[in-house]
Structures are given as structure tokens and as C-alpha cells.
Write a protein that holds these residues in place. Structure first.
Motif, PDB file in Angstrom:
ATOM      1  N   ASN A  84       8.380  15.017   0.316  1.00 59.53           N
ATOM      2  CA  ASN A  84       8.734  14.072  -0.765  1.00 59.53           C
ATOM      3  C   ASN A  84       8.177  12.774  -0.619  1.00 59.53           C
ATOM      4  N   ALA A  85       8.071  12.023   0.690  1.00 61.27           N
ATOM      5  CA  ALA A  85       7.295  10.863   0.765  1.00 61.27           C
ATOM      6  C   ALA A  85       5.887  10.855  -0.204  1.00 61.27           C
ATOM      7  N   GLY A  86       5.772   9.838  -0.755  1.00 57.64           N
ATOM      8  CA  GLY A  86       4.328   9.570  -1.402  1.00 57.64           C
ATOM      9  C   GLY A  86       4.076   8.356  -1.689  1.00 57.64           C
ATOM     10  N   VAL A  87       2.986   7.973  -1.925  1.00 55.74           N
ATOM     11  CA  VAL A  87       2.365   6.530  -2.400  1.00 55.74           C
ATOM     12  C   VAL A  87       1.510   6.844  -3.608  1.00 55.74           C
ATOM     13  N   TYR A  88       1.573   5.451  -4.178  1.00 54.88           N
ATOM     14  CA  TYR A  88       0.683   5.579  -5.416  1.00 54.88           C
ATOM     15  C   TYR A  88      -0.281   4.302  -5.517  1.00 54.88           C
ATOM     16  N   PRO A  89      -1.208   4.322  -4.610  1.00 55.79           N
ATOM     17  CA  PRO A  89      -1.864   2.938  -4.719  1.00 55.79           C
ATOM     18  C   PRO A  89      -2.786   2.897  -5.990  1.00 55.79           C
ATOM     19  N   PRO A  90      -2.823   1.789  -6.725  1.00 59.52           N
ATOM     20  CA  PRO A  90      -3.447   1.612  -8.098  1.00 59.52           C
ATOM     21  C   PRO A  90      -4.734   1.831  -8.003  1.00 59.52           C
ATOM     22  N   SER A  91      -5.476   2.606  -8.853  1.00 56.74           N
ATOM     23  CA  SER A  91      -7.116   2.538  -8.512  1.00 56.74           C
ATOM     24  C   SER A  91      -7.688   2.762  -9.820  1.00 56.74           C
ATOM     25  N   HIS A  92      -8.759   2.266 -10.364  1.00 54.07           N
ATOM     26  CA  HIS A  92      -9.620   2.525 -11.303  1.00 54.07           C
ATOM     27  C   HIS A  92     -11.185   2.447 -11.174  1.00 54.07           C
ATOM     28  N   PHE A  93     -11.965   2.735 -12.031  1.00 51.13           N
ATOM     29  CA  PHE A  93     -13.274   2.768 -11.724  1.00 51.13           C
ATOM     30  C   PHE A  93     -13.669   1.411 -11.529  1.00 51.13           C
ATOM     31  N   GLY A  94     -14.384   1.263 -10.268  1.00 51.00           N
ATOM     32  CA  GLY A  94     -15.122  -0.297 -10.052  1.00 51.00           C
ATOM     33  C   GLY A  94     -13.880  -0.937  -9.232  1.00 51.00           C
ATOM     34  N   ASP A  95     -12.859  -0.360  -8.998  1.00 48.07           N
ATOM     35  CA  ASP A  95     -11.714  -1.034  -8.183  1.00 48.07           C
ATOM     36  C   ASP A  95     -10.859   0.103  -7.502  1.00 48.07           C
ATOM     37  N   THR A  96     -11.454   0.590  -6.351  1.00 51.41           N
ATOM     38  CA  THR A  96     -11.017   1.692  -5.803  1.00 51.41           C
ATOM     39  C   THR A  96     -11.069   1.782  -4.120  1.00 51.41           C
ATOM     40  N   LEU A 102      -7.741   6.845   1.761  1.00 46.97           N
ATOM     41  CA  LEU A 102      -7.648   7.596   3.042  1.00 46.97           C
ATOM     42  C   LEU A 102      -6.169   7.664   3.428  1.00 46.97           C
ATOM     43  N   HIS A 103      -5.624   6.466   3.232  1.00 47.22           N
ATOM     44  CA  HIS A 103      -4.046   6.604   3.571  1.00 47.22           C
ATOM     45  C   HIS A 103      -3.402   7.197   2.755  1.00 47.22           C
ATOM     46  N   ALA A 104      -3.546   7.369   1.454  1.00 50.53           N
ATOM     47  CA  ALA A 104      -2.905   8.070   0.486  1.00 50.53           C
ATOM     48  C   ALA A 104      -3.004   9.575   0.689  1.00 50.53           C
ATOM     49  N   PHE A 105      -4.443  10.040   1.211  1.00 44.03           N
ATOM     50  CA  PHE A 105      -4.524  11.363   1.520  1.00 44.03           C
ATOM     51  C   PHE A 105      -3.603  11.688   2.626  1.00 44.03           C
ATOM     52  N   GLN A 106      -3.405  10.723   3.755  1.00 46.77           N
ATOM     53  CA  GLN A 106      -2.788  11.106   4.863  1.00 46.77           C
ATOM     54  C   GLN A 106      -0.926  11.489   4.555  1.00 46.77           C
ATOM     55  N   GLU A 149      -7.137   6.407 -11.825  1.00 43.30           N
ATOM     56  CA  GLU A 149      -6.265   6.671 -10.960  1.00 43.30           C
ATOM     57  C   GLU A 149      -6.626   7.777 -10.030  1.00 43.30           C
ATOM     58  N   TYR A 150      -7.911   7.351  -9.347  1.00 46.36           N
ATOM     59  CA  TYR A 150      -8.764   8.121  -8.711  1.00 46.36           C
ATOM     60  C   TYR A 150      -7.952   8.589  -7.334  1.00 46.36           C
ATOM     61  N   ILE A 151      -7.242   7.807  -6.675  1.00 49.38           N
ATOM     62  CA  ILE A 151      -6.327   8.104  -5.484  1.00 49.38           C
ATOM     63  C   ILE A 151      -5.472   8.978  -5.817  1.00 49.38           C
ATOM     64  N   TYR A 152      -4.497   8.365  -6.585  1.00 55.51           N
ATOM     65  CA  TYR A 152      -3.092   9.162  -6.841  1.00 55.51           C
ATOM     66  C   TYR A 152      -3.822  10.697  -7.253  1.00 55.51           C
ATOM     67  N   ARG A 153      -4.228  10.808  -8.226  1.00 55.91           N
ATOM     68  CA  ARG A 153      -4.843  12.243  -8.688  1.00 55.91           C
ATOM     69  C   ARG A 153      -5.395  12.999  -7.706  1.00 55.91           C
ATOM     70  N   VAL A 185       9.558   9.787 -13.838  1.00 54.30           N
ATOM     71  CA  VAL A 185      10.987   9.517 -13.438  1.00 54.30           C
ATOM     72  C   VAL A 185      11.350   8.038 -13.040  1.00 54.30           C
ATOM     73  N   ARG A 186      12.278   7.340 -13.697  1.00 54.94           N
ATOM     74  CA  ARG A 186      12.641   5.678 -13.276  1.00 54.94           C
ATOM     75  C   ARG A 186      12.644   5.561 -11.817  1.00 54.94           C
ATOM     76  N   THR A 187      11.613   5.358 -11.130  1.00 56.97           N
ATOM     77  CA  THR A 187      11.846   4.906  -9.719  1.00 56.97           C
ATOM     78  C   THR A 187      10.978   3.789  -9.379  1.00 56.97           C
ATOM     79  N   ASP A 188      10.864   3.390  -8.336  1.00 58.27           N
ATOM     80  CA  ASP A 188      10.153   2.144  -8.268  1.00 58.27           C
ATOM     81  C   ASP A 188       8.199   2.705  -8.449  1.00 58.27           C
ATOM     82  N   MET A 189       8.266   4.088  -8.124  1.00 57.12           N
ATOM     83  CA  MET A 189       6.747   4.416  -8.491  1.00 57.12           C
ATOM     84  C   MET A 189       6.657   4.821  -9.834  1.00 57.12           C
TER      85      MET A 189
END
Ligand code: NDP
Length: 230
Positions: A84-96, A102-106, A149-153, A185-189
Motif C-alpha cells: 500500500n505504501a506510496g508517494v506522489y511527488p508533484p511533477s509537470h512538464f518543465g519541472d520534474t 527514481l525514488h517514486a519508482f522504488q 504528473e509524469y512521476i506518479y502516473r 480518497v480524502r487522505t494526505d495524498m
């Protein structure tokens, strides 16, 4: 459902914490893993109420720690393993950020694979084990209508392919494997605008897990039981 043993990662808040609460209330045994036990007050309170909730430290980005935990509990039988553990680092074109990617993939992708590998003997001991990966509709290529949302997606799309291969590889052990979308879902993420609360999401997810059969192994399913398009 008879009493089951469940191992879940990222159990100190959000959807993970709610899984622990609901399974514990149903009388199941839960091994709840968290990255930092010091910051798991809500989970510690739950463990005080429910003696069958066991707290363990695990950073899922650390592959050797996953194997060490599996070795520490080498005789345990696991009926349901929820990655279940997951991360959602924000990312958009020009700022990723490459390191964040790499950490999100891990965390979002590799950990499910290494959990499956390390805990295979524990799941094999169960009558019909289930391996569940918490994925996201944001990993669906069909559903991507807004870009960004390049990283999360990408980490969740890759997770889905890992889970599909695991479903095929673990079928011979009678282990059903599925990737589940919890809803927004209403969570921190998920943030405050999420459409559902953790109680609703996890009640639905538990129902999907309870009824999951080997014939459904490898499917991408939402908390309401509906199939999600790849
Ligand atoms: P939260 O951000 O609320 O919680 C994330 C959990 O993951 C925390 O317990 C966090 O621990 C843990 N975690 C992060 N990195 C690590 C790590 N390296 N090792 C161990 N634990 C870690 O997220 P949600 O509860 O909302 O999400 C749970 C799952 O559901 C995730 O996989 C997410 O991608 C997925 N999901 C969520 C949706 C939503 O709308 N909320 C929608 C679709 C999917 P810590 O407190 O230490 O950071």
C-alpha cells in the motif's frame, strides 16, 4: 471470512491505517509496517486496543530491509499481503525532478515486486493467498486525459505491468494477485477534495479482496468492484 493474517505496508496513515482498523475490528491478525514507528501514534493506539495488531518498521524503498523482515518472520503464514505504501511527488512538464522520479519508482513500483519475492514462502503456506497492490487510475493510459504528473502516473503504470507478470508467475502457487484503485480518497495524498472517505474506500476494497478469485488474477479493479481500463 475465517480469521486471516494480513501484512500491510505504509500503515500509519490514510488508506493503510484504515485497512488495519477494519481488519482488526473483524478479528484478523494484522502485521502493520511503517517507515517510522515514532510517527505512528494512531496506529500505536489501535495496537493497544487490538492485541492482534503487530507493528513493524519497514522502509519499502530498502530492498534488503524487505528481505530481512521476511527472514525475521520466516515461519509466518500470510493470507493477504497488501502493498500500500506510496508517494506522489508533484511533477509537470518543465519541472520534474529525476531523483524524486527514481525514488517514486522504488516506492511505488519496485517494492511490490520485492515484497512478492521475499514473502512468497509465507504466502505459499496459506490456503489461498492474495497479493494486493494499491495502484491508481492515474496509471491508466486510457484514463489519462489531462497529461502531467509524469512521476506518479508512470510509476503506477509500471506497477500495473509488474502486477500482471506477478499474477502469471504466481498462478502456479494458487496466489491471486490484483491491482486495486481505491477511488479518489480524502487522505494526505488525495487531499480534502477527494470524493470518498477512507472508511468507504477500504470497505469496498475489502469486499473486492474477500471475493477475489484466481480467475481474476492480474485484473485492475476499483474499490467499487468495477474493472478499470488499462
Ligand atoms: P498517504 O499519502 O495518505 O499515505 C502514504 C503512506 O505510504 C504513508 O503511510 C507513508 O508513510 C507510506 N510510505 C511512503 N513512502 C514509504 C516508504 N518508503 N516506506 C514505507 N512507507 C512509505 O496515501 P494514501 O493513503 O492516500 O494512499 C495509499 C495508497 O493508495 C498509495 O499507494 C496511493 O498511491 C494509492 N492511491 C491513493 C489515492 C487517493 O486518492 N488517496 C488514489 C489512488 C491510489 P510516512 O507517513 O512515513 O510517509
Amino acid at each position: 471470512m475465517s480469521s486471516q493474517t494480513i501484512l500491510i505496508t505504509g500503515a500509519n496513515r490514510g488508506i493503510g491505517l484504515e485497512y488495519v482498523k477494519q481488519y482488526a475490528e473483524q478479528g484478523h491478525t494484522v502485521y502493520a509496517t511503517v517507515r517510522d514507528l515514532q510517527k505512528a501514534e494512531a496506529l500505536q493506539a489501535l495496537a493497544r486496543q487490538h492485541p492482534h495488531v503487530h507493528l513493524l518498521q519497514l522502509d519499502v524503498a530498502d530492498v534488503s530491509a524487505i528481505h530481512a523482515l521476511a527472514d525475521q518472520f520466516s515461519t509466518l503464514t500470510i493470507d493477504i499481503l497488501i502493498s500500500n505504501a506510496g508517494v506522489y511527488p508533484p511533477s509537470h512538464f518543465g519541472d520534474t525532478d529525476a531523483q524524486a522520479w527514481l525514488h517514486a519508482f522504488q516506492v511505488n513500483t519496485l517494492s511490490t515486486y520485492y515484497l512478492a519475492e521475499a514473502f512468497l514462502p509465507h504466502m505459499q503456506r496459506a490456503k489461498q493467498a492474495r497479493l494486493i497492490a494499491m495502484t491508481s487510475k492515474m496509471g491508466s493510459i486510457t484514463d489519462n486525459g489531462s497529461g502531467g504528473e509524469y512521476i506518479y502516473r508512470s510509476s503506477k503504470t509500471a506497477l500495473n505491468m509488474v502486477v500482471k507478470s506477478l499474477a502469471l508467475d504466481l498462478r502456479k502457487f494458487d496466489i491471486a494477485v490484483a491491482m486495486l484503485h481505491p477511488g479518489w480518497v480524502r487522505t494526505d495524498m488525495g487531499g480534502p477534495n477527494g470524493l470518498i472517505d477512507t472508511e468507504t474506500s477500504v470497505a469496498g476494497l475489502r469486499k473486492v479482496i474477500d471475493t477475489l478469485t484466481i480467475a481474476q488474477s492480474g485484473e485492475f479493479i476499483a474499490y467499487d468492484g468495477k474493472r478499470v481500463p488499462w
